[in-house]
Design a protein around this motif. Structure first.
Motif, mmCIF file in Angstrom:
data_model
loop_
_atom_site.group_PDB
_atom_site.id
_atom_site.type_symbol
_atom_site.label_atom_id
_atom_site.label_comp_id
_atom_site.label_asym_id
_atom_site.label_seq_id
_atom_site.Cartn_x
_atom_site.Cartn_y
_atom_site.Cartn_z
ATOM 1 N N VAL A 42 -17.950 9.370 21.988
ATOM 2 C CA VAL A 42 -18.192 8.876 22.202
ATOM 3 C C VAL A 42 -17.531 7.221 22.723
ATOM 4 O O VAL A 42 -18.686 6.047 22.557
ATOM 5 N N VAL A 65 -22.209 10.168 14.963
ATOM 6 C CA VAL A 65 -21.202 10.206 15.434
ATOM 7 C C VAL A 65 -20.439 11.588 14.907
ATOM 8 O O VAL A 65 -20.957 11.463 13.213
ATOM 9 N N ALA A 137 -20.516 12.138 19.903
ATOM 10 C CA ALA A 137 -22.003 10.829 20.119
ATOM 11 C C ALA A 137 -23.144 12.451 19.949
ATOM 12 O O ALA A 137 -22.793 12.856 21.455
#
Ligand code: TXA
Ligand code: MG
Length: 333
Positions: A42, A65, A137
């Motif tokens: 992320v 996420v 992510a």
């Protein structure tokens, strides 16, 4: 060169290689209990932007996420106190919560929105990857416009040679993308129906909003989930959805046009046996969800010229199945 790594989700999970790849800014396709995801760290904006590139995904369509446990949600987003209990109850599992995002989440992850989709997957391989490599992510691991991948061979078909690693843990249990519910306002809003059904959400949350684009899947004016406005998977060949009262007409067409019927096991006998693909059993509707994307990919590879898929009654998990089908098939009339 893409490393393909077999990991038995029920055995010892040795995930060192993918963890290192994620930490170094690479891309890893990994299994979850819904569909395979294409993950990057992320906090590595460059790696995340590579996800969009590789998939051919529009840059205004945000990613989800993935975190390993309930306590990590607060690293990413603000969970209103009144929803803490329900979120705890629903996780880990096949559901994504849209929440106000915390600072420090790169804009590329959320496509510039001030909210972020957060999910705690239950799949042991996904959990271990998130636990050791940090928040990940990940969109579904397909090329944009293709069905979400429910096994490693579908990922290989779309992304081999374009990413660093593909974890192969076999078929995913649900086969449909997570339910998405927006908890950033007062009333929860369902943005995508999925394995956690509308009926279950009502029972758990009480009052929920179900926008028109979720109810009628087809046309969207002003979508709240950015992904809803993009063209969804439609096979190369024409695919029609039909209701069973049209059966006589469909039967004639199927022979004439070199077509194939896609239907549940219980209805197999209604059709010529060399022109049927079985989707699962009505008796266990989750089996239909599990096979849907696999069968859609398969249909394109057969020699049949046109597909006719039976419509389902829109309740429980089959409501979520119909949501995907309405995007993939034209209604026969
Ligand atoms: O089951 C799943 O959700 C899988 C696995 C890998 O977790 N992921 C998945 O991701 O289906 P994707 O990118 O194919 O679909 C995510 C959807 C998109 O339609 C996106 O627009 C929506 O989630 N989304 C993400 N963040 C959002 C946000 N902040 N607000 C509204 N919608 C959001
Ligand atoms: Mg997707």
């Amino acid at each position: 060169e893409t490393i393909i790594l077999k990991i038995d989700p029920l055995g010892e999970i040795d995930i060192k290689i993918p963890v290192e790849i994620i930490k170094k800014g690479g891309l890893v396709a990994f299994p979850t209990e819904t569909v395979y995801g294409l993950g990057a760290s992320v906090f590595n904006a460059h790696a995340v932007s590579n996800i969009y590139k590789v998939k051919g995904r529009a840059s205004d369509n945000p990613l989800i996420v993935h975190v390993s446990d309930f306590n990590s949600v607060s690293d990413i987003a603000i969970l209103p106190e009144k929803f803490e209990k329900v979120v705890k109850k629903l996780t880990p599992g096949p559901i994504t919560f849209v929440l106000k995002k915390k600072e420090g989440i790169p804009d590329v992850v959320t496509a510039g929105l001030n909210t972020v989709g957060v999910r705690i997957p239950a799949h042991p391989v996904a959990r271990k990857l998130c636990e050791l490599a940090g928040p990940i992510a990940a969109p579904s691991a397909n090329l944009s416009g293709k069905p979400s991948p429910t096994n490693a061979s579908a990922v290989i078909e779309d992304l081999n040679g374009k990413i660093d690693c593909i974890i192969d843990s076999g078929d995913t249990p649900f086969g449909l993308e997570s339910t998405i519910i927006d908890l950033s306002g007062c009333t929860p809003v369902v943005l995508r129906p999925g394995p956690i059904t509308i009926e279950e959400l009502r029972e758990i949350f009480g009052e929920i909003d179900i926008p028109d684009f979720v109810k009628n899947a087809n046309h969207v004016e002003n979508p709240k989930a950015p992904g809803m406005k993009y063209k969804h998977y439609a096979p190369e060949k024409p695919l029609y959805m039909f209701y069973r009262h049209e059966r006589e007409k469909i039967l004639k067409l199927v022979e004439k046009e070199n077509g194939v019927i896609i239907c549940p096991e219980e209805h197999r006998k209604l059709y010529p046996k060399e022109r049927v693909i079985i989707l699962g059993k009505l008796e266990n509707p989750y089996s239909i969800a599990q096979n849907l994307f696999k069968v859609l990919r398969l249909f394109d590879k057969t020699g049949f010229q046109v597909g006719f898929i039976e419509a389902f009654e829109e309740s429980g998990i089959l409501f979520s199945v119909m949501n995907r089908l309405k995007k993939a098939a034209k209604l026969w009339r």
